[in-house]
Design a protein around this motif. Structure first.
Motif, short mmCIF file in Angstrom:
data_model
loop_
_atom_site.label_atom_id
_atom_site.label_comp_id
_atom_site.label_asym_id
_atom_site.label_seq_id
_atom_site.Cartn_x
_atom_site.Cartn_y
_atom_site.Cartn_z
N GLN A 1 38.33 48.92 45.17
CA GLN A 1 38.91 47.59 45.33
C GLN A 1 37.85 46.55 45.69
N ASP B 1 34.67 34.68 37.91
CA ASP B 1 35.67 33.61 37.95
C ASP B 1 35.27 32.58 38.99
N LEU C 1 44.16 35.05 49.87
CA LEU C 1 44.64 35.08 48.50
C LEU C 1 43.74 35.97 47.63
N LEU C 2 42.44 35.95 47.87
CA LEU C 2 41.54 36.84 47.14
C LEU C 2 41.86 38.30 47.41
N ALA D 1 37.98 31.38 41.39
CA ALA D 1 38.39 32.30 42.45
C ALA D 1 37.56 32.11 43.71
N THR E 1 45.24 43.48 50.78
CA THR E 1 46.00 42.87 51.86
C THR E 1 45.96 43.77 53.10
N LEU F 1 44.72 39.50 48.34
CA LEU F 1 46.01 39.80 47.73
C LEU F 1 45.85 40.12 46.25
N ARG F 2 44.98 39.37 45.55
CA ARG F 2 44.79 39.59 44.11
C ARG F 2 44.14 40.93 43.81
N THR F 3 43.38 41.48 44.76
CA THR F 3 42.69 42.74 44.52
C THR F 3 43.30 43.89 45.32
N LEU G 1 35.42 40.01 40.44
CA LEU G 1 36.23 38.80 40.31
C LEU G 1 35.44 37.57 40.75
#
Length: 516
Positions: free
Chosen positions: A39, A50, A60-61, A53, A68, A63-65, A46
Motif C-alpha cells: 500500500q 498524479d 484523503l490520500l 494528488a 485509513t 483513503l485512496r490507497t 500515486l
C-alpha cells in the motif's frame, strides 16, 4: 571472565550446530507488513504520477490507497471532504499605513539573532544601493492594499488582479496583520530580489506564495523568501508555498519563523494543511507551543522541517515525500518537550527524523517511515527521549539510532528490513541506561547492535523473526541470552560484558530534567 564466556560459547556452538543441519534461518514474511508495504508503494506511485494528488489532505490520500487508520494524528484542518478550504473571516481593523523605507533595518534585526550570513546576497540582488521596500505599520494589510500602496508610492504600477507579481520587497512591522485568502496568489520576483519580512501577525487561508522568474543578474544565489521575525507569528491554513528560499541559515530558508528573545510575541504559530514544494526548509527557531499539522512537504532542497529552541512544538500528521537530500524533520538545540507524532515519511536520504542538541523529553511516536536511503529515527545528545509505536520499513541503514543520549525509552516499535541494525545504541555515557521494551524486530541486518552502548534494559522484545543475526557489535557475546528467550519474557539488564536479571528497574523519572 571464564564463567561468562563458557555459557556464551556453549550457546553459540549449539546455534551453529542447528544452522549446519537446517541452514541459516530467515525471517518469515509477515502478511500485515507485506500488505502495508504494498500500500505504501501504491501511495508513492500515486504521488509521483498524479500532480493533483499531491495537494490533497493526507487523510484523503490514505483513503485512496486503503491506508485509513495508518496514523492517529490526522487533523481536519479546516477542509471539507472534497479538500476545499473554509472561507476565512473578512479583514477586521483599519488598513495599515504604507510608506517607502529601507529594508536594511529589518535585515539588521534578523542579524542580531541569526548573524549576517547570506545578507550580502540579498543586498547584491538590489544593485546601485537600492534598498527601498514597501513598509507597513499599524493595521491590517491585504493583497488589495499592497496593490494600491504600490501605485500610491510609485514603487510598482503594474501589479493588478490576475498579474500579482511583486517586484519590490515588503516589510511589515510588529503592529501589523497580513491577511491573504483563498483567491490570493502572490508571486515574488526572483530577478528583482523580492522577499517578505513580517514582525507582526501573518494569516494565510488558502493563499499561494511562490517564486517567479529566473535568477537575479547581480545575485545568482538569491531566491525569494518569506520570514516571520522578531515576535511575529504565522497562522497558515490550506496555503501553498513553492520555490522559495536560499542560503545556509534558517532566516532565508523559504518559510521561516525566527524569533527574537527580546521582542514580545504576537501569538503562537500554527501551520496546518498546507503544501510546501521546492523550498530549502520550513524553519522554526525559538517560540513556544508551535503546531505544525496535516501539511505536505514535497521535493524539499534541504531538511524539510527544522525546529530549534522550539519548546513544546507539536509536529502531527504531516506527509514528507519526493526527493529529500537529508533529514525530513530536525529537532535541534533545546527543543524540550517537542512531539513528532503520526507523520508519514516516504523515501529520502539520511535519517528521517533527527533529534539532536540537548533537547529533553522529546517524543517521537506513531510515525510510519518507509524506504529511507539512510536511517529512520536518530537521537543524538538528548535526554529522556521517547521513541514509541513507530513503524519502520526497509531503511537502507539503521532503524532506530541512539547515540550519546541518556535515559532513552524505545518502546513498542515495529522495525523490519533495515539494512543495518534495527536498533543501534552507541557512544553512551558510562552510567546511561537505554530502555528497550516490546519492540518487534524482523529481518533487519541485526536486531540490536551496540558500540560502547553502556547498559540496556530489555523486556518483551520480539526477536522470533529476527534471523539470521539477533545481536551484533560489542553485545555479540550476549547472544545466548536472546537465543534462550526470543520473546523477551524475562527482563534483563545487558552490557557488553554481562547479562543479569534485575530484581527491578523502573523507567527513569525525567519530570524535572531540563526545566526552565
Amino acid at each position: 571472565m571464564a564463567r561468562t564466556l563458557i555459557p556464551a560459547l556453549a550457546a553459540a556452538m549449539m546455534l551453529c550446530a542447528s544452522l549446519l543441519v537446517s541452514g541459516p534461518a530467515r525471517a518469515a514474511p509477515d502478511p500485515a507488513l507485506v500488505r502495508l508495504t504494498t500500500q505504501l508503494d501504491q501511495l508513492s506511485d500515486l504521488l509521483k504520477s498524479d500532480a493533483a494528488a499531491r495537494s490533497l489532505p493526507l487523510e484523503l490520500l490514505l483513503l485512496r490507497t486503503g491506508l485509513t487508520g495508518l496514523t492517529d494524528a490526522l487533523p481536519r484542518a479546516g477542509r471539507d471532504a472534497a479538500g476545499t478550504v473554509d472561507a476565512p473571516p473578512p479583514p477586521q481593523g483599519p488598513p495599515a499605513q504604507a510608506s517607502v523605507e529601507t529594508f536594511r533595518t529589518a535585515l539588521a534585526v534578523l542579524s542580531q539573532v541569526h548573524g549576517g550570513q547570506d545578507n550580502l546576497d540579498v543586498l547584491l540582488a538590489h544593485p546601485g544601493d537600492r534598498t527601498d521596500a514597501l513598509t507597513f505599520r499599524s493595521g491590517v494589510v491585504t493583497l488589495d492594499h499592497i496593490r494600491q500602496s504600490l501605485r500610491d508610492t510609485g514603487l510598482q504600477a503594474d501589479m493588478a488582479p490576475g498579474h500579482d507579481t511583486l517586484r519590490v520587497p515588503v516589510i511589515l512591522w510588529e503592529d501589523t496583520l497580513l491577511q491573504l485568502g483563498p483567491h490570493d496568489r502572490l508571486g515574488l520576483s526572483r530577478a528583482d530580489g523580492v522577499f517578505v519580512i513580517s514582525f507582526g501577525r501573518v494569516e494565510l487561508d488558502g493563499a499561494r506564495v511562490f517564486s517567479v522568474g529566473g535568477e537575479s543578474p547581480t545575485s545568482k544565489d538569491f531566491v525569494p523568501f518569506v520570514t516571520i521575525a522578531g515576535g511575529g507569528s504565522l497562522n497558515a491554513r490550506g496555503a501553498s508555498f513553492d520555490g522559495l528560499g536560499f542560503g545556509n541559515t534558517p532566516k532565508f530558508s523559504g518559510v521561516s519563523i525566527v524569533s527574537h528573545p527580546l521582542m514580545p510575541s504576537t501569538g503562537n504559530t500554527r501551520i496546518a494543511d498546507s503544501h510546501f514544494e521546492n523550498l530549502v526548509t520550513v524553519a522554526m527557531t525559538g517560540g513556544e507551543a508551535a503546531v505544525i499539522t496535516g501539511n505536505r512537504f514535497y521535493n524539499m532542497r534541504n531538511n524539510a522541517l527544522m525546529l530549534a529552541n522550539a519548546v513544546g512544538a507539536q509536529v502531527h500528521g504531516n506527509l514528507f515525500f519526493g526527493d529529500g537530500p537529508t533529514n525530513a524533520v530536525r529537532v535541534l538545540a533545546g527543543s524540550d518537550d517537542a512531539v513528532v507524532r503520526g507523520n508519514v515519511l516516504l523515501e529520502g536520504d539520511r535519517s528521517g527524523i533527527l533529534v539532536q542538541g540537548q533537547s529533553t523529553r522529546v517524543e517521537v511516536s506513531g510515525n510510519v517511515i518507509w524506504r529511507r536511503s539512510g536511517g529512520a529515527i536518530k537521537l543524538s545528545g538528548t535526554r529522556c527521549g521517547v521513541v514509541r509505536g513507530n513503524v519502520i520499513l526497509n531503511s537502507r541503514q539503521k532503524g532506530i539510532d541512539i547515540r550519546s543520549s541518556d535515559a532513552t525509552q524505545v518502546h513498542a516499535n515495529t522495525i523490519s528490513g533495515s539494512g543495518s541494525a534495527g536498533i543501534w545504541v552507541s557512544a553512551q555515557p558510562r552510567q546511561a541506561v537505554t530502555y528497550l521494551s516490546q519492540n518487534t524486530l524482523r529481518g533487519n541486518g541485526a536486531g540490536l547492535s551496540t558500540a560502547t552502548g553502556a547498559r540496556l534494559f530489555l523486556a518483551g522484545n520480539d526477536f522470533s523473526n529476527q534471523f539470521p543475526r539477533l545481536i551484533d557489535g560489542d553485545l555479540t557475546l550476549q547472544n545466548h541470552a536472546i537465543v534462550r528467550d526470543l520473546h523477551g519474557k524475562t527482563p534483563m539488564l545487558m552490557s557488553a560484558s554481562e547479562t543479569v536479571v534485575p530484581s527491578s528497574l523502573a523507567a527513569p523519572d525525567c519530570s524535572d530534567w531540563g526545566q526552565k
